[in-house]
Design a protein around this motif. Structure first.
Motif, short mmCIF file in Angstrom:
data_model
loop_
_atom_site.label_atom_id
_atom_site.label_comp_id
_atom_site.label_asym_id
_atom_site.label_seq_id
_atom_site.Cartn_x
_atom_site.Cartn_y
_atom_site.Cartn_z
N ASP A 30 0.84 -1.21 0.00
CA ASP A 30 0.00 0.00 0.00
C ASP A 30 0.87 1.26 0.00
O ASP A 30 0.59 2.22 -0.73
CB ASP A 30 -0.92 0.05 1.22
CG ASP A 30 -1.96 -1.05 1.25
OD1 ASP A 30 -2.34 -1.53 0.17
OD2 ASP A 30 -2.38 -1.42 2.37
N ALA A 34 1.23 4.08 -2.97
CA ALA A 34 0.94 5.49 -2.67
C ALA A 34 2.11 6.38 -3.08
O ALA A 34 1.91 7.47 -3.64
CB ALA A 34 0.62 5.65 -1.20
N ASP A 38 2.03 9.33 -6.16
CA ASP A 38 2.10 10.72 -5.72
C ASP A 38 3.09 11.49 -6.59
O ASP A 38 4.29 11.20 -6.59
CB ASP A 38 2.55 10.77 -4.26
CG ASP A 38 2.57 12.17 -3.68
OD1 ASP A 38 2.49 13.15 -4.46
OD2 ASP A 38 2.68 12.29 -2.46
#
Length: 62
Positions: A30, A34, A38
């Motif tokens: 996860d 992420a 980003d």
């Protein structure tokens, strides 16, 4: 932006809003997803990572 002043006593009594169970449930996968999604995040290269040392390995400057 509004600033709010707190007394030391008020700060000592503040409770965090982080839910430990939510943090504990986040997997490494996860986090990696992420980071990669980003646009403001930058993943260091293997070469850059080699430059990092543990704090106890750093030389003290006199």
């Amino acid at each position: 932006m509004t600033l709010k002043k707190f007394s030391f006593e008020e700060i000592k009594n503040l409770k965090g809003k982080t839910k430990k169970s939510e943090v504990d449930s986040i997997t490494d996968k996860d986090i990696a997803e992420a980071v990669l999604s980003d646009p403001d995040s930058r993943v260091p290269t293997e070469e850059e990572l080699k430059e990092f040392t543990k704090p106890k390995e750093r030389k003290q400057h006199d």
